[in-house]
Design a protein around this motif. Structure first.
Motif, mmCIF file in Angstrom:
data_model
loop_
_atom_site.group_PDB
_atom_site.id
_atom_site.type_symbol
_atom_site.label_atom_id
_atom_site.label_comp_id
_atom_site.label_asym_id
_atom_site.label_seq_id
_atom_site.Cartn_x
_atom_site.Cartn_y
_atom_site.Cartn_z
ATOM 1 N N HIS A 58 0.814 -1.210 0.000
ATOM 2 C CA HIS A 58 0.000 0.000 0.000
ATOM 3 C C HIS A 58 0.856 1.273 0.000
ATOM 4 O O HIS A 58 0.307 2.370 0.081
ATOM 5 C CB HIS A 58 -0.942 0.001 1.209
ATOM 6 C CG HIS A 58 -1.985 -1.073 1.135
ATOM 7 N ND1 HIS A 58 -3.202 -0.891 0.514
ATOM 8 C CD2 HIS A 58 -1.978 -2.350 1.587
ATOM 9 C CE1 HIS A 58 -3.910 -2.009 0.589
ATOM 10 N NE2 HIS A 58 -3.194 -2.907 1.240
ATOM 11 N N VAL A 59 2.176 1.113 -0.064
ATOM 12 C CA VAL A 59 3.056 2.277 -0.158
ATOM 13 C C VAL A 59 2.854 2.922 -1.531
ATOM 14 O O VAL A 59 2.861 2.219 -2.549
ATOM 15 C CB VAL A 59 4.527 1.861 0.052
ATOM 16 C CG1 VAL A 59 5.460 3.039 -0.194
ATOM 17 C CG2 VAL A 59 4.718 1.319 1.458
ATOM 18 N N PRO A 60 2.684 4.247 -1.614
ATOM 19 C CA PRO A 60 2.338 4.867 -2.900
ATOM 20 C C PRO A 60 3.456 4.904 -3.930
ATOM 21 O O PRO A 60 3.189 5.147 -5.105
ATOM 22 C CB PRO A 60 1.925 6.288 -2.493
ATOM 23 C CG PRO A 60 2.630 6.539 -1.195
ATOM 24 C CD PRO A 60 2.664 5.208 -0.495
ATOM 25 N N ASP A 61 4.715 4.675 -3.516
ATOM 26 C CA ASP A 61 5.827 4.686 -4.464
ATOM 27 C C ASP A 61 6.251 3.264 -4.810
ATOM 28 O O ASP A 61 6.400 2.424 -3.915
ATOM 29 C CB ASP A 61 7.042 5.419 -3.877
ATOM 30 C CG ASP A 61 6.822 6.919 -3.785
ATOM 31 O OD1 ASP A 61 5.698 7.373 -4.080
ATOM 32 O OD2 ASP A 61 7.764 7.636 -3.413
ATOM 33 N N LEU A 62 6.458 3.012 -6.090
ATOM 34 C CA LEU A 62 7.013 1.743 -6.559
ATOM 35 C C LEU A 62 8.347 2.050 -7.228
ATOM 36 O O LEU A 62 8.390 2.617 -8.324
ATOM 37 C CB LEU A 62 6.067 1.068 -7.551
ATOM 38 C CG LEU A 62 5.022 0.115 -6.977
ATOM 39 C CD1 LEU A 62 4.035 -0.287 -8.062
ATOM 40 C CD2 LEU A 62 5.671 -1.122 -6.385
ATOM 41 N N VAL A 63 9.439 1.704 -6.542
ATOM 42 C CA VAL A 63 10.780 1.984 -7.050
ATOM 43 C C VAL A 63 11.485 0.651 -7.255
ATOM 44 O O VAL A 63 11.889 -0.018 -6.299
ATOM 45 C CB VAL A 63 11.572 2.881 -6.080
ATOM 46 C CG1 VAL A 63 12.960 3.166 -6.634
ATOM 47 C CG2 VAL A 63 10.818 4.182 -5.826
ATOM 48 N N LEU A 64 11.612 0.246 -8.513
ATOM 49 C CA LEU A 64 12.141 -1.073 -8.868
ATOM 50 C C LEU A 64 13.425 -0.879 -9.665
ATOM 51 O O LEU A 64 13.428 -0.859 -10.892
ATOM 52 C CB LEU A 64 11.093 -1.855 -9.671
ATOM 53 C CG LEU A 64 9.737 -2.006 -8.961
ATOM 54 C CD1 LEU A 64 8.658 -2.435 -9.934
ATOM 55 C CD2 LEU A 64 9.845 -2.991 -7.807
ATOM 56 N N ARG A 65 14.520 -0.710 -8.953
ATOM 57 C CA ARG A 65 15.810 -0.456 -9.589
ATOM 58 C C ARG A 65 16.655 -1.725 -9.592
ATOM 59 O O ARG A 65 16.972 -2.257 -8.531
ATOM 60 C CB ARG A 65 16.567 0.646 -8.843
ATOM 61 C CG ARG A 65 15.898 2.002 -8.833
ATOM 62 C CD ARG A 65 16.881 3.056 -8.364
ATOM 63 N NE ARG A 65 16.243 4.313 -8.002
ATOM 64 C CZ ARG A 65 16.041 4.711 -6.758
ATOM 65 N NH1 ARG A 65 16.433 3.941 -5.750
ATOM 66 N NH2 ARG A 65 15.467 5.864 -6.514
ATOM 67 N N TYR A 66 17.023 -2.176 -10.789
ATOM 68 C CA TYR A 66 17.873 -3.358 -10.933
ATOM 69 C C TYR A 66 19.080 -3.058 -11.818
ATOM 70 O O TYR A 66 19.763 -3.977 -12.266
ATOM 71 C CB TYR A 66 17.069 -4.509 -11.534
ATOM 72 C CG TYR A 66 15.859 -4.888 -10.702
ATOM 73 C CD1 TYR A 66 15.997 -5.656 -9.552
ATOM 74 C CD2 TYR A 66 14.589 -4.457 -11.066
ATOM 75 C CE1 TYR A 66 14.884 -5.993 -8.782
ATOM 76 C CE2 TYR A 66 13.476 -4.791 -10.308
ATOM 77 C CZ TYR A 66 13.634 -5.556 -9.172
ATOM 78 O OH TYR A 66 12.540 -5.882 -8.406
ATOM 79 N N SER A 67 19.336 -1.781 -12.096
ATOM 80 C CA SER A 67 20.373 -1.422 -13.066
ATOM 81 C C SER A 67 21.770 -1.847 -12.628
ATOM 82 O O SER A 67 22.647 -2.070 -13.463
ATOM 83 C CB SER A 67 20.356 0.086 -13.324
ATOM 84 O OG SER A 67 20.507 0.801 -12.112
#
Length: 285
Positions: A58-67
């Motif tokens: 339910h956290v409003p930010d989706l930060v999906l960093r795999y670089s």
């Protein structure tokens, strides 16, 4: 008799050794998770107790960093992790969606990226940032950007893929203030339509390393709201820039030119940096 930690929902707190953080209301726990580097770190808190099991969704930010991750022999691992995170996310709206793929990963189907953007559109994402890897034949792939009526910031690094805009009868990017596109191919007519009719609040536009694909001899970039423009493009024919931003400065023009925004001139590989006020660096964020 001891207490089984697996049955602890984390709400009792209170004592000197109690878990007081778990006793906080959800909106405060979301604030705690937002301070973590990314969504993967937030998801790991689900093992703490039943209380934490679904908090991250339910956290409003989706930060999906795999670089920075090492490249897996199978790109499906990272792509499937991204799909799973988007599927599990339960917040009604997304404040920020950021996805960065491993730099050397291969064979990323463009339709998977388009599906991520549809989620951003459906969840009314306010900030969208996508960075994709480079590999052979990407120029034949198209990433479709649907209507994002709440988005104020859109940033893409597409590594030579084609960015297509889903043009609807009305509206599209009514709240968009900043759009930054790097290393992509863009259809000239779609870009003209988006800038002139679909982005009434756009103030900052960056097209860096972008190939504008045009059938006709003239491409017209018109905007009544634009305050800052930076273009490093590859195209054939004439470019017309018609926007309030002025004065303009030019670098790397194919020939000696003194032009202002609103002037028609011929170019192939040109860089235009136009600003309304002081000379502020236009770095990629």
């Amino acid at each position: 008799m001891g207490t089984d930690p697996s049955n602890d929902d984390g709400r009792h707190g209170g004592g000197a050794g109690g878990d007081r953080i778990s006793g906080l209301p959800d909106h405060l726990l979301h604030t705690v998770l937002l301070r973590l580097p990314g969504t993967a770190d937030a998801a790991r808190t689900s093992v703490l107790s039943r209380r934490w099991r679904r908090v991250w969704t339910h956290v409003p930010d989706l930060v999906l960093r795999y670089s920075r991750e090492p490249v897996s022999p199978s790109r499906a691992l990272v792509v499937d992790r991204i799909d799973a995170a988007l599927a599990a996310h339960a917040a009604p709206t997304i404040n920020r969606l950021e996805i960065a793929m491993p730099l050397g990963s291969r064979d990323l189907p463009a339709d998977r990226v388009s599906a991520w953007l549809r989620v951003a559109s459906q969840r009314l994402a306010r900030e969208i940032k996508i960075s994709l890897p480079a590999y052979h034949h990407v120029k034949d792939e198209e990433v479709m950007l649907p209507r994002c009526e709440r988005a104020a910031y859109i940033g893409f690094d597409l590594k030579r893929r084609t960015l297509r805009f889903m043009l609807l009868c009305t509206g599209a990017f009514d709240a968009l203030i900043t759009m930054r596109v790097r290393f992509a191919r863009v259809d000239a007519r779609e870009l003209e339509e988006i800038l002139s009719c679909r982005c009434p609040c756009l103030k900052d536009l960056v097209l860096k390393g972008v190939t504008i694909q045009n059938d006709g001899p003239v491409v017209s970039l018109r905007s009544r709201s634009l305050e800052r423009l930076e273009i490093h493009i590859d195209m054939d024919g004439q470019l017309i820039v018609d926007a309030p931003a002025s004065p303009a400065t030019f670098a790397s023009l194919p020939r000696s030119s003194q032009c202002c925004v609103g002037t028609t001139y011929s170019m192939t590989r040109a860089a235009i940096i136009s600003q309304k006020r002081e000379n502020i660096s236009g770095g990629w964020r």
